[in-house]
Motif scaffolding. Structure first.
Motif, PDB file in Angstrom:
ATOM      1  N   MET A 147       0.432  -0.992   0.239  1.00 42.56           N
ATOM      2  CA  MET A 147      -0.131   0.263   0.249  1.00 42.56           C
ATOM      3  C   MET A 147       0.979   1.272  -0.110  1.00 42.56           C
ATOM      4  N   VAL A 148       1.712   0.977   0.610  1.00 43.19           N
ATOM      5  CA  VAL A 148       3.304   2.229   0.870  1.00 43.19           C
ATOM      6  C   VAL A 148       3.219   2.820   0.104  1.00 43.19           C
ATOM      7  N   ILE A 149       4.160   1.632  -0.729  1.00 44.83           N
ATOM      8  CA  ILE A 149       4.715   1.557  -2.431  1.00 44.83           C
ATOM      9  C   ILE A 149       4.128   2.345  -3.282  1.00 44.83           C
ATOM     10  N   CYS A 150       2.518   1.678  -3.334  1.00 47.49           N
ATOM     11  CA  CYS A 150       1.470   2.501  -4.728  1.00 47.49           C
ATOM     12  C   CYS A 150       0.951   3.654  -3.961  1.00 47.49           C
ATOM     13  N   SER A 151       1.627   3.745  -2.884  1.00 51.13           N
ATOM     14  CA  SER A 151       0.967   5.296  -2.738  1.00 51.13           C
ATOM     15  C   SER A 151       1.924   6.365  -2.886  1.00 51.13           C
ATOM     16  N   ILE A 152       3.195   5.818  -2.888  1.00 48.99           N
ATOM     17  CA  ILE A 152       4.864   5.821  -3.630  1.00 48.99           C
ATOM     18  C   ILE A 152       5.258   6.815  -4.862  1.00 48.99           C
ATOM     19  N   ARG A 153       4.050   5.645  -5.640  1.00 48.10           N
ATOM     20  CA  ARG A 153       4.347   5.085  -6.970  1.00 48.10           C
ATOM     21  C   ARG A 153       3.554   6.446  -7.835  1.00 48.10           C
ATOM     22  N   ILE A 154       1.756   6.121  -7.493  1.00 48.56           N
ATOM     23  CA  ILE A 154       0.870   7.192  -7.469  1.00 48.56           C
ATOM     24  C   ILE A 154       1.043   8.791  -7.178  1.00 48.56           C
ATOM     25  N   PHE A 155       1.601   8.768  -6.201  1.00 43.38           N
ATOM     26  CA  PHE A 155       2.262  10.037  -6.119  1.00 43.38           C
ATOM     27  C   PHE A 155       3.633  10.676  -6.290  1.00 43.38           C
ATOM     28  N   SER A 156       4.196  10.287  -6.607  1.00 39.82           N
ATOM     29  CA  SER A 156       5.513  10.653  -7.287  1.00 39.82           C
ATOM     30  C   SER A 156       4.607  11.208  -8.594  1.00 39.82           C
ATOM     31  N   ILE A 157       4.517  10.553  -9.515  1.00 41.18           N
ATOM     32  CA  ILE A 157       4.317  11.019 -10.857  1.00 41.18           C
ATOM     33  C   ILE A 157       3.198  12.275 -10.820  1.00 41.18           C
ATOM     34  N   VAL A 158       2.055  12.493  -9.590  1.00 39.26           N
ATOM     35  CA  VAL A 158       1.669  13.205 -10.125  1.00 39.26           C
ATOM     36  C   VAL A 158       1.953  14.542  -9.249  1.00 39.26           C
ATOM     37  N   ALA A 159       2.698  14.312  -8.855  1.00 38.53           N
ATOM     38  CA  ALA A 159       4.037  15.837  -8.093  1.00 38.53           C
ATOM     39  C   ALA A 159       5.068  16.063  -8.907  1.00 38.53           C
ATOM     40  N   VAL A 160       4.736  15.078  -9.747  1.00 39.44           N
ATOM     41  CA  VAL A 160       5.390  15.696 -11.332  1.00 39.44           C
ATOM     42  C   VAL A 160       4.864  16.367 -11.710  1.00 39.44           C
ATOM     43  N   VAL A 161       3.952  16.031 -12.018  1.00 41.24           N
ATOM     44  CA  VAL A 161       2.933  16.630 -13.360  1.00 41.24           C
ATOM     45  C   VAL A 161       2.385  18.095 -12.975  1.00 41.24           C
ATOM     46  N   CYS A 162       2.107  18.195 -11.154  1.00 47.16           N
ATOM     47  CA  CYS A 162       1.362  18.582 -10.585  1.00 47.16           C
ATOM     48  C   CYS A 162       2.375  19.721 -10.524  1.00 47.16           C
ATOM     49  N   LEU A 163       3.421  19.483 -10.044  1.00 48.69           N
ATOM     50  CA  LEU A 163       4.775  21.112  -9.880  1.00 48.69           C
ATOM     51  C   LEU A 163       5.007  21.267 -11.324  1.00 48.69           C
ATOM     52  N   ALA A 164       4.913  20.438 -11.822  1.00 48.22           N
ATOM     53  CA  ALA A 164       5.547  21.229 -12.975  1.00 48.22           C
ATOM     54  C   ALA A 164       4.861  22.122 -13.984  1.00 48.22           C
ATOM     55  N   PHE A 165       3.081  21.728 -13.318  1.00 55.08           N
ATOM     56  CA  PHE A 165       2.532  22.557 -15.078  1.00 55.08           C
ATOM     57  C   PHE A 165       1.529  23.528 -14.189  1.00 55.08           C
ATOM     58  N   VAL A 166       0.556  22.590 -12.753  1.00 54.14           N
ATOM     59  CA  VAL A 166      -0.274  23.058 -12.495  1.00 54.14           C
ATOM     60  C   VAL A 166      -0.143  24.292 -11.759  1.00 54.14           C
ATOM     61  N   LEU A 167       0.914  24.690 -10.644  1.00 53.89           N
ATOM     62  CA  LEU A 167       1.567  24.825  -9.219  1.00 53.89           C
ATOM     63  C   LEU A 167       1.796  26.305 -10.431  1.00 53.89           C
ATOM     64  N   ALA A 189      -3.400   6.399 -11.452  1.00 53.34           N
ATOM     65  CA  ALA A 189      -3.672   5.965  -9.974  1.00 53.34           C
ATOM     66  C   ALA A 189      -4.806   4.644 -10.706  1.00 53.34           C
ATOM     67  N   CYS A 190      -5.565   4.434 -11.719  1.00 55.76           N
ATOM     68  CA  CYS A 190      -6.389   3.323 -12.146  1.00 55.76           C
ATOM     69  C   CYS A 190      -5.426   2.219 -12.842  1.00 55.76           C
ATOM     70  N   ALA A 191      -3.599   2.527 -13.569  1.00 58.53           N
ATOM     71  CA  ALA A 191      -2.930   1.679 -14.059  1.00 58.53           C
ATOM     72  C   ALA A 191      -2.510   1.413 -13.384  1.00 58.53           C
ATOM     73  N   LEU A 192      -1.846   1.744 -12.428  1.00 64.30           N
ATOM     74  CA  LEU A 192      -0.959   1.414 -11.108  1.00 64.30           C
ATOM     75  C   LEU A 192      -2.129   0.330  -9.495  1.00 64.30           C
ATOM     76  N   LEU A 197     -10.151   9.445  -5.900  1.00 61.72           N
ATOM     77  CA  LEU A 197     -10.054   9.766  -6.832  1.00 61.72           C
ATOM     78  C   LEU A 197     -11.136  10.302  -7.851  1.00 61.72           C
ATOM     79  N   ILE A 198     -12.636   9.641  -7.403  1.00 59.04           N
ATOM     80  CA  ILE A 198     -13.772  10.423  -8.087  1.00 59.04           C
ATOM     81  C   ILE A 198     -14.267  11.562  -7.310  1.00 59.04           C
ATOM     82  N   LEU A 199     -13.832  12.009  -5.472  1.00 59.57           N
ATOM     83  CA  LEU A 199     -13.893  13.193  -5.051  1.00 59.57           C
ATOM     84  C   LEU A 199     -13.390  13.779  -5.269  1.00 59.57           C
TER      85      LEU A 199
END
Length: 763
Positions: free
Chosen positions: A90-110, A158-161, A608-610
């Protein structure tokens, strides 16, 4: 909240983490604390050790981090079971998901959020956190497409992982089932609601029923008895008998007194007075005191044993009679997992108990609204100054203002939450769960709902009310209201991540309660037997915390992405600390076989849906109809993915596949192991297990003082002794807690053998 208050909270929590982790790396090397930080190692068997050099003992070192990092999944599976592996995944899956999420959001959204409006920016530490959220964008801004595309990327990743992890965990679950060929639970069902007959006992009713309807497959059965005087006397006699057998040869059996620690008066010691004759010990007991008929003590519950695993599976899945409230069959839990106290609860009461606990849980959730609303008042500085004018002078100090608004609210909320797990565990016990693992999973789900409701929704709702905004008026307005309220609470969620996440993990590895109790027992109580407590891993508290931070990460990813690096730090920190605790501190006596993973998967899909619903509401507020239109199909696709996973993988965690059980039956019949397994079934589920003859032949164990630990970092337990096996067999019968008292090897001489405190413990 401004950035300076956020940095103040982060600085305080970072200092606390560094201090506690440094203290841990020192205290874990002290021989007196081995029972606190190496409970698994000490309970596993004899280990040799020596005290390290003076400098090494009192200097912080990161060696535990390296050891936790190098521990493989197979080693953890062999040592702690499938539940521990699933939790780390569970912890590893969270790391994988939010590593990609952080790269995308910090590079473009922020950057898009920060430069969303043309304005004169202040220095970073003086900026308001609203500048970093989606609120800083103008209406109909073309940059909202960046948020929409980022939301699609986050959802797809997130769905793929989640799919690949669910598939991998399902394979491990099947391997767990097929690899446990000798488990007695596969041959056993728990039959409840046995009908009462005035002409015969429950024992005769069960025997007649299964002989009549399941004669080819029925093997035998074992009735459950009410706790009576005979059981209590047998339990106490057996415990004392084993305790005396395992006392070391150097123990003096003469009566003696020693001065009390506080008053100086005489106090009894742990010595025994050996009776000269067995008959003298029982001659004062009248026979009339022991006359209790078996029929009066029987309960309408029985463990029923079958010749094959497949037969037990079939009986547990079908409806036995036309009345579903009679002859209720379920697969029996493992002997170590049985919660004997709830087996005596009448089956007809279970539905009433579940309703009562549901009402109690909901009532407690609404009672908890009061402290959460008060905490939200601390985050609103203007409202706080207006309602509490006597604090105006204190709030003029900028440092106190930062501490009050940035650090204090999250600390108070974390402290209030310490009352939640014991109460939810009590509610789960009242429900009538038949196994410890089911009870802990039920408490986990209750704490999860409670945490998400109070930390996320109630904070948003109370914050909106305090700021005199409109509350949720209808379901139709829910996305817009959430989109308005979530960015305003981004600062509080970040400080909560610091306090509950970072500082909470530091307290977890420090084990302050065990450390303080160990100090009290040595310094104040002055115990000579060096007893200590070995704990089970608290899945019911740690999984909800992990899932809550996942919820905060998803809901703030495109709204307020500044929280993502702080969450990543938490997940990496959790990976190292939880692995260290599982390896060294917590022992595994029972497990659910990976059944916590569906809870993680379903909650992640909900998060994710929320997040998609909140983004939909914000796109609507910014009058971007095209972005809103593209978000609706994303929500539907996520729901379809969730339904596919539920149909494809969820049944594996709910039932046993028949083909696996039939294959195991055929293998055992071919190798001649089936009769041996049948002979052990009754002993495994005996309500009052007697000690084996092998344990009586072992004799006394060497005293604790003979045990030495050679190296804290590399010490590994040797093979478990026969005494330890008997201890495990005894523990499954009556203990209703997740705590055992063990004997701790220490640097000082000990008077008792390692098995003494294990046997003579509270039930």
């Amino acid at each position: 909240m401004d950035v300076s208050a956020l940095l103040t909270s982060a600085g305080i929590n970072i200092a606390i983490c560094i201090l506690l982790v440094s203290l841990y790396s020192i205290l874990r090397k002290q021989p007196a604390n081995f029972c606190v930080y190496f409970g698994r190692m000490l309970s596993g068997g004899r280990v040799k050790r020596y005290d390290p050099l003076w400098y090494e003992r009192f200097a912080p070192s990161p060696s535990w981090i390296l050891k936790a990092w190098e521990t493989t999944e197979d080693e953890m599976l062999a040592a702690a079971g499938l539940d521990a592996v699933v939790f780390i995944r569970m912890v590893i899956c969270s790391i994988r998901i939010f590593s990609i999420v952080a790269v995308v959001c910090l590079a473009f959204v922020l950057p898009v959020n920060y430069y969303g409006q043309k304005m004169q920016h202040k220095e970073v530490h003086r900026e308001s956190l609203d500048i970093f959220t989606i609120e800083n964008l103008n209406q109909r801004s073309r940059w909202l497409w960046v948020h929409c595309i980022s939301l699609y990327i986050i959802s797809i990743v997130a769905c793929a992982l989640l799919y690949f992890e669910y598939k991998a965990i399902a394979k491990k679950r099947l391997a767990y089932i097929s690899g446990s060929a000798s488990k007695p639970s596969h041959f056993t069902i728990l039959m409840r609601a046995v009908p009462q007959s005035p002409e015969q006992s429950y024992n005769e009713t069960v025997s007649k029923y299964f002989t009549n309807y399941y004669a080819p497959s029925y093997l035998s059965h074992l009735m459950i008895f009410r706790d009576g005087i005979i059981q209590r006397m047998l339990n106490e006699t057996e415990r004392m008998c084993q305790a005396i057998k395992l006392v070391s040869p150097d123990v003096s059996c003469n009566q003696s007194v020693k001065p009390c620690t506080f008053c100086g008066g005489p106090a009894a010691t742990n010595s025994f007075q050996i009776l000269p004759n067995e008959t003298d010990s029982v001659k004062s007991v009248e026979l009339g005191e022991l006359t209790l008929t078996t029929t009066e003590e029987e309960r309408p519950v029985a463990f029923v044993f079958f010749k094959t695993r497949y037969d037990a599976l079939v009986v547990s899945e079908i409806l036995q009679t036309a009345n579903p409230m009679l002859w209720v069959a379920d697969l029996a839990p493992e002997p170590h997992d049985v919660y004997w106290k709830n087996l005596k609860v009448p089956y007809r009461q279970l539905w009433m108990r579940k309703i009562a606990t549901l009402v109690g849980t909901i009532a407690f959730m609404f009672v908890f609204l009061l402290p959460v609303a008060a905490i939200q008042g601390l985050t609103q500085l203007p409202t706080l100054s207006k309602n509490l004018p006597f604090l105006s002078d204190l709030l003029k100090n900028k440092y106190m203002r930062r501490v009050i608004t940035g650090y204090l609210p999250s600390v108070i909320l974390v402290l209030c939450f310490y009352a939640v797990p014991p109460l939810m565990m009590y509610f789960s016990t009242l429900e009538g769960c038949i196994s410890r693992s089911i009870r802990k999973k039920s408490a986990c789900v209750k704490i999860l709902y409670f945490t998400i409701w109070n930390v996320f929704f109630v904070n948003i709702l109370s914050g909106s009310v305090i700021r005199q905004l409109t509350i949720f008026s209808s379901v139709k307005d829910l996305p817009a209201q959430l989109a308005t309220a979530v960015p305003t609470q981004a600062g509080f969620f970040m400080t909560y991540c610091f306090t509950s996440g970072w500082a909470g993990l530091a307290c977890e590895i420090m084990q302050p309660v065990g450390l303080i109790w160990n100090l009290i027992s040595r310094v104040i109580v002055k115990k000579k037997d060096d007893s200590y407590e070995t704990l089970r891993f608290p899945y019911h508290t740690e999984i909800p915390r992990l899932l809550l931070f996942g919820l905060l990460g998803f809901t703030n990813s495109v709204i307020a992405p500044l929280i993502l690096p702080f969450l990543l730090i938490y997940f990496f920190f959790a990976y190292l600390i939880y692995k260290n605790q599982i390896i060294n501190v917590y022992i595994t006596k029972y497990e659910s076989g990976g059944q916590y993973w569906p809870v993680f998967h379903n909650t992640t899909i909900f998060s994710l849906i929320l997040s998609q619903i909140i983004a939909l509401g914000f796109f609507g507020l910014k009058l971007s109809t095209v972005a809103s239109g593209f978000t609706i199909p994303l929500i539907l696709l996520t729901l379809l993915f969730s339904e596919y996973c539920r149909q494809r993988f969820a049944p594996i965690f709910q039932k046993y596949p028949a083909e696996l059980l039939i294959a195991m039956d055929r293998d055992d019949e071919a190798t001649g192991k089936m009769e041996e397994l049948h002979s052990k079934l009754k002993d495994a589920y005996s309500q009052i297990p007697l000690c084996s003859q092998e344990s009586s032949k072992v004799g006394c164990s060497p005293p604790c003082s003979d045990q030495e630990l050679k190296d804290v970092e590399q010490a590994k337990p040797e093979k478990e002794t026969l005494e330890a096996e008997d201890i495990w067999a005894f523990q499954r019968s009556k203990s209703s807690h997740d705590i055992e008292v063990k004997s701790c090897p220490s640097a000082s001489p000990s008077r008792y053998s390692p098995g003494f405190a294990d046997i003579y413990k509270r039930t």
